[in-house]
Structure formats: structure tokens, C-alpha cells
Scaffold this motif. Sequence first.
Motif, mmCIF file in Angstrom:
data_model
loop_
_atom_site.group_PDB
_atom_site.id
_atom_site.type_symbol
_atom_site.label_atom_id
_atom_site.label_comp_id
_atom_site.label_asym_id
_atom_site.label_seq_id
_atom_site.Cartn_x
_atom_site.Cartn_y
_atom_site.Cartn_z
ATOM 1 N N LYS A 53 19.339 -13.258 -0.180
ATOM 2 C CA LYS A 53 20.407 -12.972 0.085
ATOM 3 C C LYS A 53 20.284 -11.094 0.856
ATOM 4 C CE LYS A 53 23.514 -16.748 -0.524
ATOM 5 N NZ LYS A 53 24.689 -17.387 -0.952
ATOM 6 N N HIS A 54 19.280 -10.469 -0.053
ATOM 7 C CA HIS A 54 19.546 -9.100 0.310
ATOM 8 C C HIS A 54 18.264 -8.776 -0.288
ATOM 9 C CE1 HIS A 54 23.798 -9.585 0.422
ATOM 10 N NE2 HIS A 54 24.330 -9.557 -0.835
ATOM 11 N N SER A 55 18.120 -7.894 1.870
ATOM 12 C CA SER A 55 16.654 -7.010 1.709
ATOM 13 C C SER A 55 17.044 -5.240 1.638
ATOM 14 C CB SER A 55 15.988 -8.022 2.257
ATOM 15 O OG SER A 55 15.431 -8.947 2.110
ATOM 16 N N GLY A 56 16.047 -4.899 1.525
ATOM 17 C CA GLY A 56 16.545 -3.194 1.935
ATOM 18 C C GLY A 56 14.241 -2.744 1.246
ATOM 19 N N MET A 57 14.577 -2.019 2.168
ATOM 20 C CA MET A 57 13.565 -1.315 2.015
ATOM 21 C C MET A 57 13.445 0.993 1.059
ATOM 22 S SD MET A 57 12.887 0.021 5.580
ATOM 23 C CE MET A 57 10.958 1.492 5.435
ATOM 24 N N TYR A 58 12.716 1.250 1.097
ATOM 25 C CA TYR A 58 12.419 2.758 1.014
ATOM 26 C C TYR A 58 12.654 3.667 1.969
ATOM 27 C CZ TYR A 58 12.931 6.600 -2.204
ATOM 28 O OH TYR A 58 12.721 8.092 -2.633
ATOM 29 N N ASP A 59 13.862 4.392 2.374
ATOM 30 C CA ASP A 59 13.429 5.383 2.815
ATOM 31 C C ASP A 59 13.244 6.507 1.890
ATOM 32 O OD1 ASP A 59 13.974 7.111 5.130
ATOM 33 O OD2 ASP A 59 15.229 5.472 6.031
ATOM 34 N N THR A 60 12.011 7.352 3.311
ATOM 35 C CA THR A 60 11.045 8.456 2.479
ATOM 36 C C THR A 60 12.290 9.621 3.080
ATOM 37 O OG1 THR A 60 9.972 8.832 4.632
ATOM 38 C CG2 THR A 60 8.787 6.928 2.159
ATOM 39 N N LYS A 61 12.551 9.780 3.973
ATOM 40 C CA LYS A 61 13.484 10.917 4.409
ATOM 41 C C LYS A 61 15.081 10.864 3.864
ATOM 42 C CE LYS A 61 12.006 10.998 9.474
ATOM 43 N NZ LYS A 61 12.029 11.028 11.019
ATOM 44 N N GLY A 98 0.970 -1.328 -0.344
ATOM 45 C CA GLY A 98 -0.196 0.193 0.061
ATOM 46 C C GLY A 98 1.323 1.173 0.105
ATOM 47 N N ARG A 99 0.073 2.025 0.666
ATOM 48 C CA ARG A 99 1.378 3.489 0.846
ATOM 49 C C ARG A 99 2.031 3.370 2.385
ATOM 50 N NH1 ARG A 99 -2.736 8.690 0.624
ATOM 51 N NH2 ARG A 99 -1.190 8.848 1.148
ATOM 52 N N VAL A 100 2.626 2.261 2.873
ATOM 53 C CA VAL A 100 3.235 1.946 4.304
ATOM 54 C C VAL A 100 4.854 1.432 3.680
ATOM 55 C CG1 VAL A 100 3.430 0.343 6.289
ATOM 56 C CG2 VAL A 100 1.045 1.188 4.953
ATOM 57 N N GLY A 101 4.459 0.687 3.076
ATOM 58 C CA GLY A 101 6.285 0.592 2.362
ATOM 59 C C GLY A 101 6.304 0.147 0.824
ATOM 60 N N LEU A 102 7.574 0.288 0.608
ATOM 61 C CA LEU A 102 8.350 -0.296 -1.244
ATOM 62 C C LEU A 102 9.255 -0.982 -0.828
ATOM 63 C CD1 LEU A 102 8.719 -0.356 -3.641
ATOM 64 C CD2 LEU A 102 10.000 1.756 -3.625
ATOM 65 N N TYR A 103 9.860 -2.396 -1.141
ATOM 66 C CA TYR A 103 11.332 -3.236 -0.206
ATOM 67 C C TYR A 103 10.994 -3.970 -1.182
ATOM 68 C CZ TYR A 103 8.605 -2.620 4.630
ATOM 69 O OH TYR A 103 7.718 -1.607 5.082
ATOM 70 N N TYR A 104 12.414 -4.333 -1.221
ATOM 71 C CA TYR A 104 12.801 -5.532 -2.378
ATOM 72 C C TYR A 104 13.462 -6.118 -1.918
ATOM 73 C CZ TYR A 104 17.844 -3.768 -1.401
ATOM 74 O OH TYR A 104 18.994 -3.705 -0.658
#
Length: 75
Positions: A26-34, A14-20
Motif C-alpha cells: 500500500k505504501h511506496s517511496g524512493m530516495y531523493d538524492t537532493k 543500479g545507480r538510478v534509483g532506490l525504492y521501497y
Amino acid sequence: GELDGKIVQFLRIGRVGLYYQSLDYKHSGMYDTKLGKFIKLDSSYNRQILKAIKIASKQLAPDLLMLPLRGGKLW
């Protein structure tokens, strides 16, 4: 999709999180809006992001997810 030269799967909740997550899981991350960019997550989140991707693609039944949230604002 592609991120920093790596093939990854993206997950938008939704509008809560964007991840990969990388295709080898083995590798994960997320979009940090700040910060305005993707940040790497600790490998302890890999299983939860994979679970969320499987739920989104209807390979698993909906379930509770424990994912980090950052940035302090919605898109």
C-alpha cells in the motif's frame, strides 16, 4: 528492511534509483538524492514497484518499468 518503524522491501536499480514498498503493497517511496531522504510516492506507482521487485527476485520476466527518477545525480 525497516523504514520509519515499518517493515518494507527495498529495491535498488543500479545507480538510478532506490525504492521501497511496504509488505502490504500500500505504501511506496524512493530516495531523493537532493533531499537526502526517502519520500513517499503516489499510490499509482505501487503496481510498478511491485512488478520491479518481482523481476529482481526472478518471479517475473524482465519488462519495461515506469518508475520516477529524482535527485538529478547518481550515487
